[in-house]
Design an enzyme around this catalytic site. Structure first.
Site, PDB file in Angstrom:
ATOM      1  N   GLY A  66       0.829  -1.194   0.000  1.00 10.95           N
ATOM      2  CA  GLY A  66       0.000   0.000   0.000  1.00 10.95           C
ATOM      3  C   GLY A  66       0.867   1.248   0.000  1.00 10.95           C
ATOM      4  N   GLY A 114       0.405  -5.099   0.780  1.00 11.68           N
ATOM      5  CA  GLY A 114      -0.776  -5.056  -0.076  1.00 11.68           C
ATOM      6  C   GLY A 114      -0.606  -5.789  -1.388  1.00 11.68           C
ATOM      7  N   GLU A 137       5.307  -5.530   7.856  1.00 17.90           N
ATOM      8  CA  GLU A 137       4.607  -4.489   8.604  1.00 17.90           C
ATOM      9  C   GLU A 137       5.201  -4.171   9.974  1.00 17.90           C
ATOM     10  OE1 GLU A 137       1.940  -5.668   5.360  1.00 17.90           O
ATOM     11  OE2 GLU A 137       3.184  -6.770   6.794  1.00 17.90           O
ATOM     12  N   ASP A 145      -1.641  -7.393   7.303  1.00 21.28           N
ATOM     13  CA  ASP A 145      -3.075  -7.311   7.013  1.00 21.28           C
ATOM     14  C   ASP A 145      -3.338  -7.891   5.637  1.00 21.28           C
ATOM     15  OD1 ASP A 145      -1.900  -5.197   5.573  1.00 21.28           O
ATOM     16  OD2 ASP A 145      -3.660  -3.911   5.797  1.00 21.28           O
TER      17      ASP A 145
END
Length: 357
Positions: A66, A114, A137, A145
């Site tokens: 992301g 992502g 992360e 995630d």
């Protein structure tokens, strides 16, 4: 989103999605995720399209994750764009997982965060010798995630726990072993494969392009990984690794040094997320949990601080708060998993339209 940030085209009976931000290693934005979601929903019902290919522009990778610079900016402004982005992105991850047609992800180069979400939930996941993938992360004070805790909680033994906590960038052998991909192919023949997919089903042509899987270091380490990472607390894991390191295990020593640099809160949240995800049945349950944890992270100090240190100022010296594992408040961890009430993300795994949600 400018039109060129993600490209959609139909070649023969193949729908092709190309992430087109090569200078940013195709980092994913909310508008890109929304466009992908809308297009995939349309293609799911289009009889002219038999299968879908997702790839990244340029030579550096499918997707570096992301757009965390945009997330940092949104946090600083007190905005809600990140919340909206994640809601769309997780719906996209869910749709890919349940997609009614073959979804072929070309996981060449960097495939992080992502990028894993838009590839590793697909039906046909292809890596190359250039692949460097993982969920990094904890390095930025966040938690895996996009379904990452779902996938890694189901990796062999405790190998996924090791990958999630250390946030290491992994090669093709490890990605295959962890269950994040299915096949290794030669990147020099990728275009040849893509051309064949325009007229032939992936299951009829793929075998001609698949290479023998390389030996995974994680598989060789499985014995001590399972012993060291079986603990219910991060402190227990670190202690077990330190014992192994003292006995001469260099990989365990490296893991101890790596974990010492991560956000203590993020490490504890990641381990708790993995353990909870393992007991859940569906990807959607896990995505809903990750959404809860993620929104709480937006209000923390570690997440923006981690982004600042890694990609804004690039001093690589984050000031974590709290600074040690022992100082992390158990009540803060528990609160991260509490219901969001009206803000809960409620996913329908078979939803092909907003109305179905």
């Amino acid at each position: 989103m400018t039109e060129s940030e993600v490209l959609f085209e139909v070649r023969g009976t193949l729908g092709v999605i190309t992430l087109n931000r090569p200078r940013a290693v195709n980092a994913l934005t909310g508008s890109m995720a929304s466009a992908m979601l809308d297009t995939l929903r349309a293609w799911a019902d289009d009889p002219a399209i038999d299968q879908v290919l997702v790839r990244g522009a340029g030579e550096r990778g499918l997707c570096a994750g992301g757009d965390i610079v945009a997330i940092h900016r949104d946090i600083a402004a007190g905005g809600t764009q990140t919340e909206e982005f994640w809601a769309t992105e997780y719906r996209l991850n869910s749709l890919i997982n349940a997609y009614p047609k073959p979804y072929i992800a070309y996981m060449d180069g960097l495939v992080l965060g992502g990028g894993v979400g838009i590839s590793a939930h697909g039906s046909h996941r292809l890596v190359t010798t250039r692949t460097r993938s993982g969920m990094p992360e904890t390095t930025i004070g966040f938690v895996p995630d996009v379904g990452g805790t779902f996938l890694l909680s189901r990796s062999p033994g405790e190998s996924g726990t090791h990958a999630a906590l250390t946030g290491e960038h992994l090669g093709a052998a490890e990605v295959l072993y962890l269950g994040l991909a299915d096949h290794l192919i030669d990147f020099n023949r990728a275009e040849e494969l893509f051309t064949a997919l325009q007229t032939q089903p992936v299951n009829e042509v793929l075998a001609d392009f698949v290479l023998a899987p390389p030996t995974s270091q994680l598989e060789a380490w499985q014995g001590w990984l399972d012993a060291a990472y079986a603990g219910t607390e991060v402190e227990d894991i670190v202690s077990a690794l330190e014992v192994l390191a003292a006995e001469g295990n260099q990989e365990a020593k490296t893991a101890v040094e790596t974990l010492a640099k991560k956000s203590p809160t993020a490490l504890k949240l990641t381990l708790a997320s993995l353990r909870r995800a393992k007991g859940m049945t569906t990807l959607e349950e896990v995505l809903e949990q990750e959404y809860r944890v993620g929104l709480r992270a937006l209000d923390s100090s570690d997440f923006p601080e981690g982004i600042r240190a890694q990609v804004i100022d690039k001093d690589y010296a984050p000031a974590w708060n709290p600074a040690t594992l022992g100082e992390v408040d158990a009540s803060v961890l528990e609160a991260s998993f509490a219901s969001l009430g009206e803000r809960e993300l409620k996913l329908n795994p078979r939803a092909l339209s907003d109305a179905a949600e």
